[in-house]
Design a protein around this motif. Structure first.
Motif, mmCIF file in Angstrom:
data_model
loop_
_atom_site.group_PDB
_atom_site.id
_atom_site.type_symbol
_atom_site.label_atom_id
_atom_site.label_comp_id
_atom_site.label_asym_id
_atom_site.label_seq_id
_atom_site.Cartn_x
_atom_site.Cartn_y
_atom_site.Cartn_z
ATOM 1 N N LEU A 174 11.827 -65.718 -6.225
ATOM 2 C CA LEU A 174 10.825 -66.771 -6.013
ATOM 3 C C LEU A 174 11.471 -67.944 -5.289
ATOM 4 O O LEU A 174 10.854 -68.573 -4.418
ATOM 5 C CB LEU A 174 10.251 -67.237 -7.355
ATOM 6 C CG LEU A 174 9.312 -66.278 -8.077
ATOM 7 C CD1 LEU A 174 8.971 -66.827 -9.461
ATOM 8 C CD2 LEU A 174 8.028 -66.074 -7.278
ATOM 9 N N ARG A 180 12.425 -70.981 -0.213
ATOM 10 C CA ARG A 180 13.273 -71.446 0.892
ATOM 11 C C ARG A 180 12.716 -70.970 2.223
ATOM 12 O O ARG A 180 12.640 -71.717 3.197
ATOM 13 C CB ARG A 180 14.711 -70.919 0.737
ATOM 14 C CG ARG A 180 15.446 -71.331 -0.519
ATOM 15 C CD ARG A 180 15.920 -72.765 -0.533
ATOM 16 N NE ARG A 180 16.831 -73.147 0.533
ATOM 17 C CZ ARG A 180 18.146 -72.947 0.542
ATOM 18 N NH1 ARG A 180 18.721 -72.356 -0.479
ATOM 19 N NH2 ARG A 180 18.888 -73.363 1.551
ATOM 20 N N SER A 181 12.301 -69.705 2.270
ATOM 21 C CA SER A 181 11.807 -69.163 3.541
ATOM 22 C C SER A 181 10.493 -69.823 3.951
ATOM 23 O O SER A 181 10.104 -69.777 5.106
ATOM 24 C CB SER A 181 11.656 -67.639 3.457
ATOM 25 O OG SER A 181 10.352 -67.281 3.058
ATOM 26 N N GLY A 186 10.088 -72.957 3.784
ATOM 27 C CA GLY A 186 10.395 -74.277 4.327
ATOM 28 C C GLY A 186 10.760 -75.331 3.305
ATOM 29 O O GLY A 186 10.846 -76.505 3.635
ATOM 30 N N HIS A 219 16.955 -60.422 5.214
ATOM 31 C CA HIS A 219 17.549 -61.588 4.561
ATOM 32 C C HIS A 219 18.532 -62.314 5.481
ATOM 33 O O HIS A 219 18.650 -63.532 5.413
ATOM 34 C CB HIS A 219 18.221 -61.181 3.251
ATOM 35 C CG HIS A 219 17.234 -60.994 2.127
ATOM 36 N ND1 HIS A 219 17.587 -60.922 0.805
ATOM 37 C CD2 HIS A 219 15.896 -60.863 2.150
ATOM 38 C CE1 HIS A 219 16.507 -60.775 0.066
ATOM 39 N NE2 HIS A 219 15.468 -60.722 0.859
ATOM 40 N N LEU A 260 18.872 -66.007 4.075
ATOM 41 C CA LEU A 260 19.116 -65.923 2.632
ATOM 42 C C LEU A 260 20.465 -65.279 2.338
ATOM 43 O O LEU A 260 20.958 -65.324 1.228
ATOM 44 C CB LEU A 260 17.985 -65.135 1.958
ATOM 45 C CG LEU A 260 16.604 -65.777 2.129
ATOM 46 C CD1 LEU A 260 15.507 -64.856 1.647
ATOM 47 C CD2 LEU A 260 16.552 -67.101 1.392
ATOM 48 N N ALA A 307 19.745 -73.682 7.930
ATOM 49 C CA ALA A 307 19.361 -73.357 6.546
ATOM 50 C C ALA A 307 18.032 -72.603 6.547
ATOM 51 O O ALA A 307 17.211 -72.809 7.443
ATOM 52 C CB ALA A 307 19.239 -74.637 5.726
ATOM 53 N N PRO A 308 17.817 -71.730 5.560
ATOM 54 C CA PRO A 308 16.608 -70.904 5.558
ATOM 55 C C PRO A 308 15.320 -71.714 5.667
ATOM 56 O O PRO A 308 14.385 -71.311 6.365
ATOM 57 C CB PRO A 308 16.675 -70.146 4.231
ATOM 58 C CG PRO A 308 17.784 -70.748 3.457
ATOM 59 C CD PRO A 308 18.693 -71.406 4.435
ATOM 60 N N GLU A 309 15.303 -72.901 5.006
ATOM 61 C CA GLU A 309 14.057 -73.682 5.015
ATOM 62 C C GLU A 309 13.750 -74.271 6.389
ATOM 63 O O GLU A 309 12.657 -74.747 6.625
ATOM 64 C CB GLU A 309 14.103 -74.781 3.942
ATOM 65 C CG GLU A 309 15.202 -75.817 4.092
ATOM 66 C CD GLU A 309 16.474 -75.422 3.345
ATOM 67 O OE1 GLU A 309 16.667 -74.213 3.093
ATOM 68 O OE2 GLU A 309 17.280 -76.318 3.030
ATOM 69 N N CYS A 327 11.032 -68.775 9.289
ATOM 70 C CA CYS A 327 10.899 -67.333 9.175
ATOM 71 C C CYS A 327 10.361 -67.044 7.776
ATOM 72 O O CYS A 327 11.118 -66.979 6.811
ATOM 73 C CB CYS A 327 12.244 -66.635 9.339
ATOM 74 S SG CYS A 327 12.923 -66.788 10.975
ATOM 75 N N ALA A 328 9.052 -66.919 7.644
ATOM 76 C CA ALA A 328 8.461 -66.750 6.317
ATOM 77 C C ALA A 328 8.575 -65.298 5.872
ATOM 78 O O ALA A 328 8.344 -64.383 6.649
ATOM 79 C CB ALA A 328 7.003 -67.194 6.335
ATOM 80 N N LEU A 329 8.943 -65.143 4.612
ATOM 81 C CA LEU A 329 9.207 -63.813 4.079
ATOM 82 C C LEU A 329 8.052 -63.346 3.195
ATOM 83 O O LEU A 329 7.588 -64.077 2.326
ATOM 84 C CB LEU A 329 10.495 -63.882 3.255
ATOM 85 C CG LEU A 329 11.090 -62.617 2.697
ATOM 86 C CD1 LEU A 329 11.554 -61.702 3.815
ATOM 87 C CD2 LEU A 329 12.269 -62.960 1.792
ATOM 88 N N THR A 357 7.359 -60.131 0.730
ATOM 89 C CA THR A 357 8.134 -59.028 0.165
ATOM 90 C C THR A 357 7.228 -57.942 -0.408
ATOM 91 O O THR A 357 6.020 -58.089 -0.474
ATOM 92 C CB THR A 357 9.049 -59.544 -0.945
ATOM 93 O OG1 THR A 357 8.266 -60.341 -1.812
ATOM 94 C CG2 THR A 357 10.165 -60.379 -0.370
ATOM 95 N N LEU A 381 5.397 -61.825 -5.242
ATOM 96 C CA LEU A 381 6.183 -62.995 -5.642
ATOM 97 C C LEU A 381 5.421 -64.308 -5.461
ATOM 98 O O LEU A 381 5.914 -65.242 -4.837
ATOM 99 C CB LEU A 381 7.497 -63.054 -4.856
ATOM 100 C CG LEU A 381 8.486 -61.930 -5.100
ATOM 101 C CD1 LEU A 381 9.710 -62.095 -4.206
ATOM 102 C CD2 LEU A 381 8.924 -61.900 -6.555
#
Lengths: 228, 357
Positions: free
Chosen positions: A121, A126-127, A129, B42, B47, B72-74, B78-80, B82, B86
């Protein structure tokens, strides 16, 4: 139905326990998170050090605290240099003793609930933003709330019962450091006060039981709110 | 360029070593589980910090290691999405959709409402994730990712936790996302039909390496790796000894157990073994050997089993010591009068023998 003296002891105990929780909640969350997420070999010794007050004889904990916070202790001297006052044998000393002894329970509750938060989660957050801090505040913290709440209430209950470290660091000063257990011990040494001792023992049992029930109820309630 | 990635990363004995370039808009990453697909995503999302990598997402370098850029990922956009949705369990569907910075305003905008509409999220908005079905959850997860206005959508087997019908539904939504909302994607899957439906470009990963790259149809029709062939459902997988190479003829002759099979020329040494995949519909059956045949293989065989399955007939024949499966129509089966122990000839074009290594 309670005497003035009893009310004084009771109020002091509740204040000390509440303050102990208040000062330890932020470090408790911090260390709980560190123990749950920090991937370092140093994590194990850190966890051991934080758990130590749980297994040390409270008198030993009190003696170590006195060595640090007493008039000759480095922290006690530093405090004296800044404020001109002393820590040992004050209500503040009660708070410190209660906080230190209750800390392992608090950290362990928070660590467990943070370990249970799905790390994926946080990755998704993080992804999307949100940085580390925002992810902690928006995801990790609310999801571990049940553990934080029950950890806090358990450490509150433990603080109410604190005796060994308190009597060493804070002594037995009426109205200032005489909490319920200290008061019970004092009365026990005075002949002919059996009835008064029993009253305090009753108060102590009821108060501790209420705190435990509160922990269970709050934990269940916040867990239910998360997973209806 | 949508994505340019060169990644070398080891983790607990597994090594991902890939080089990828894709113009998109949808890059399909195909491969069996454990091939490194998720690790790849990832790395793109930031990540995982790869040991050595250069990753460019659209016009931006997001990772150049060791030593260089690290975004940094944020901040990668690039929205993940899965396999499991989640969703954040403690906030409502609306809260989940509005999670990303700026997503709350985006949700109120026309673009945002279009996403809500395409994904049919309106009736779910005030509900808590716990009460949603699997398909609904995945739609919310998709919406949440889209509302973060990603430059690249990373989809990690988004349909594999759903049953067939819901998976089709999510796939059709992804197609609408691709065509109506025009969001570029990297789409990881192990389902061939999804790859064909959605991807413009396809990379096949096996054991951490890209073993094939190209248009999905080409990659799937010529499955060069056994793992892929198993996934795609190649009916005949054979492991055969190489007899000789006929370079002028452009064929490699393999031993089918007393019978020779001509396959496309390969560089496996004679006496070693080669893996061959042949689709059941690429095997033609005749009663006798046809004259003037371009196909190099006309193998005398014996029918061992005939099964009618729905609207097709599966015929199992023995050629040499090997069994082959051929798929023909009921009409053809009736006309040929194929039954157990009948003699027949299996005609297989050289190019239908896919070399899998």
């Amino acid at each position: 139905m309670l005497t003035d003296a009893e009310i004084e002891v009771l109020t002091l105990s509740a204040q000390v326990a509440a303050l102990a929780v208040a000062v330890s909640i932020v470090p408790g969350v911090l260390f709980g998170w560190l123990l749950a997420r920090w991937k370092s070999p140093l994590r194990v010794p850190l966890q051991g050090a934080l758990m130590l007050p749980l297994v040390l004889p409270p008198v030993v904990t009190g003696y170590l605290l006195l060595a640090a916070f007493g008039r000759r202790g480095p922290l006690g001297e530093a405090w004296n240099a800044v404020t001109g006052g002393h820590i040992s044998y004050t209500t503040g000393a009660c708070v410190i003793a209660a906080a230190v002894v209750g800390f392992p329970l608090m950290v362990e509750g928070i660590r467990l609930s943070m370990t249970a938060v799905d790390g994926r989660l946080e990755q998704v957050s993080r992804s999307l933003g949100r940085g580390r801090a925002a992810t902690f505040v928006r995801v990790t913290l609310p999801l571990s709330l049940p553990g934080i709440v029950s950890g806090a209430v358990l450490s509150f209950a433990r603080a109410l019962g604190e005796f060994g470290a308190t009597i060493v660091l804070a002594g037995n000063i009426e109205g200032e450091t005489r909490t319920i257990p200290v008061a019970v011990y004092t009365l026990m040494n005075v002949p002919g006060t059996d009835a008064a001792v029993w009253r305090l023992v009753g108060i102590s049992v009821v108060l501790s039981m209420l705190a435990l029930l509160g922990a269970i109820w709050l934990g269940a309630r916040s867990a239910k709110r998360l997973h209806p | 360029m949508m994505l340019e990635a060169r990644i070398c990363h080891s983790l607990r004995g597994f090594t991902l070593d890939v080089k990828l370039e894709s113009h998109g808009p949808v890059l399909g990453v195909f491969g069996p589980s454990g091939c490194g697909k998720t690790t790849l995503l990832h790395c793109i999302a930031g990540l995982i910090k790869p040991r050595e990598a250069r990753i460019d997402v659209r016009t931006r370098t997001v990772c150049n290691r060791p030593g260089g850029t690290w975004v940094a990922p944020e901040r990668r956009k690039c929205a993940l999405v899965t396999q499991e949705p989640l969703l954040f369990p403690h906030i409502s569907v609306r809260g989940n959709l509005a999670y990303a910075p700026g997503a709350r305003d985006e949700l109120e905008s026309d673009g945002g409402w279009k996403i809500v509409e395409v994904l049919r999220l309106k009736p779910l908005l005030e509900r808590k994730p716990g009460g949603l079905s699997g398909g609904e959850k995945q739609r919310v997860a998709l919406g949440r990712a889209l509302l973060s206005k990603p430059e690249l959508l990373l989809l990690d087997e988004p349909t594999s936790s759903l049953d067939a019908e819901l998976a089709r539904d999510v796939l059709s939504l992804l197609l609408r996302v691709k065509h109506d909302l025009k969001v570029p994607m990297v789409f990881v899957t192990h389902k061939a039909p999804e790859l064909l439906a959605l991807a413009d470009d396809c990379a096949v990963l096996e054991q951490g390496q890209v073993v094939a790259h190209g248009a999905p149809v080409e990659v799937l029709r010529k499955p060069r790796a056994i793992g892929v062939a198993n996934l795609v459902g190649v009916d005949n997988l054979l492991r055969l000894r190489v007899v000789r190479h006929d370079e002028p003829g452009g064929v490699t002759v393999l031993d089918l157990g007393g019978v020779e099979l001509a396959a496309p020329l390969c560089d496996i040494e004679p006496t070693r073994h080669a893996s061959i995949g042949i689709y059941a519909d690429e095997i033609m059956l005749c009663l006798e050997k046809p004259a003037g045949l371009s196909a190099r293989n006309a193998l005398a065989c014996t029918v061992t089993q005939v099964d009618e399955v729905g609207s097709e007939v599966l015929v199992r024949v023995r050629a040499g010591t090997n069994e082959l499966l051929a798929r023909i129509t009921p009409a053809a089966a009736a006309e040929l009068g194929l039954a157990k122990d009948a003699r027949a000839v299996a005609v297989i074009k050289t190019s239908a023998c896919h070399l899998l290594g």
